[in-house]
Design a protein around this motif. Structure first.
Motif, PDB file in Angstrom:
ATOM      1  N   SER A  46       4.594  11.041   0.154  1.00  0.00           N
ATOM      2  CA  SER A  46       5.365  12.017   0.916  1.00  0.00           C
ATOM      3  C   SER A  46       4.626  13.356   0.909  1.00  0.00           C
ATOM      4  CB  SER A  46       6.754  12.178   0.314  1.00  0.00           C
ATOM      5  OG  SER A  46       6.660  12.776  -0.962  1.00  0.00           O
ATOM      6  N   PRO A  86       5.886  11.041   8.492  1.00  0.00           N
ATOM      7  CA  PRO A  86       6.876   9.990   8.219  1.00  0.00           C
ATOM      8  C   PRO A  86       7.920   9.887   9.331  1.00  0.00           C
ATOM      9  CG  PRO A  86       7.040  11.803   6.614  1.00  0.00           C
ATOM     10  CD  PRO A  86       5.889  12.092   7.507  1.00  0.00           C
ATOM     11  N   GLU A  90      11.342  14.362   5.090  1.00  0.00           N
ATOM     12  CA  GLU A  90      11.421  14.061   3.664  1.00  0.00           C
ATOM     13  C   GLU A  90      12.752  14.469   3.049  1.00  0.00           C
ATOM     14  OE1 GLU A  90       8.831  14.848  -0.372  1.00  0.00           O
ATOM     15  OE2 GLU A  90       8.425  16.030   1.414  1.00  0.00           O
TER      16      GLU A  90
END
Length: 153
Positions: A46, A86, A90
C-alpha cells in the motif's frame, strides 16, 4: 480537532520539520525513487507501506526521508501516473477491513455491545468516505454492505 465519535478532544502530534529540499545526506535520484515506488506497488504494498519501506531500506542503500521532497510528487500521484494505483483508496480499504473483522467478531459474540457500537461508527465512516470518493475513485453505483466488503478484501 475533536474526535468524530466521542466527546473527547484529539491528542496533538509532533509535526515533521518544514523543509523545502531533502537533507544533505540523502542524495537519491528522483527517477530511481519513482521506479522503486512502482516496483513496490506491483509487489502489492500500500502507499503507506511504500513510504515506510523507502524510509527504512531506501533506494540503492540510501534512505529516502520523504518521497515528496525528492520527487515533488506524493506516492499516490506517482502510482496514478504509472497506473498502479489500488482499486480502492487505502483509507477506505482499511475501514472495510476493520468492518469485516468487527462483523466476524459480532457473529461469535452477539452480546458485545461495545464492539457493536464500534461497528456502527466504522460503517458510518465508510459511508461518509464513499460519498467523498464516489465518481472519482469509486463507481457511482457502488454501495456498502458487509458481503460486498468481504468480497473486495
Amino acid at each position: 480537532m475533536a474526535r468524530m465519535h466521542t466527546r473527547r478532544r484529539g491528542s496533538s502530534d509532533s509535526d515533521k520539520p518544514a523543509a523545502d529540499e531533502p537533507p544533505e545526506w540523502s542524495d537519491v535520484d528522483a527517477d530511481a525513487v519513482e521506479d522503486r515506488v512502482v516496483e513496490l506497488a506491483e509487489q502489492g504494498h500500500s502507499p503507506s507501506e511504500i513510504g515506510v519501506i523507502l524510509r527504512d531500506e531506501g533506494v540503492q542503500g540510501t534512505p529516502v526521508p520523504d518521497v515528496s521532497l525528492v520527487t515533488d510528487k506524493k506516492v499516490t500521484e506517482i502510482l496514478d501516473e504509472h497506473d498502479t494505483e489500488p482499486e480502492i483508496p487505502e483509507d477506505l480499504y482499511n475501514l472495510l477491513d476493520r468492518a469485516v473483522r468487527l462483523h466476524d467478531h459480532m457473529d461469535e459474540n452477539p452480546t458485545d455491545y461495545q464492539n457493536k457500537r464500534a461497528l456502527q461508527n466504522t460503517e458510518a465512516k465508510i459511508r461518509r468516505l464513499m460519498d467523498y470518493y464516489r465518481g472519482d475513485k469509486i463507481d457511482e453505483d457502488f454501495s456498502y454492505s458487509p458481503d460486498i466488503a468481504r468480497e473486495l478484501l
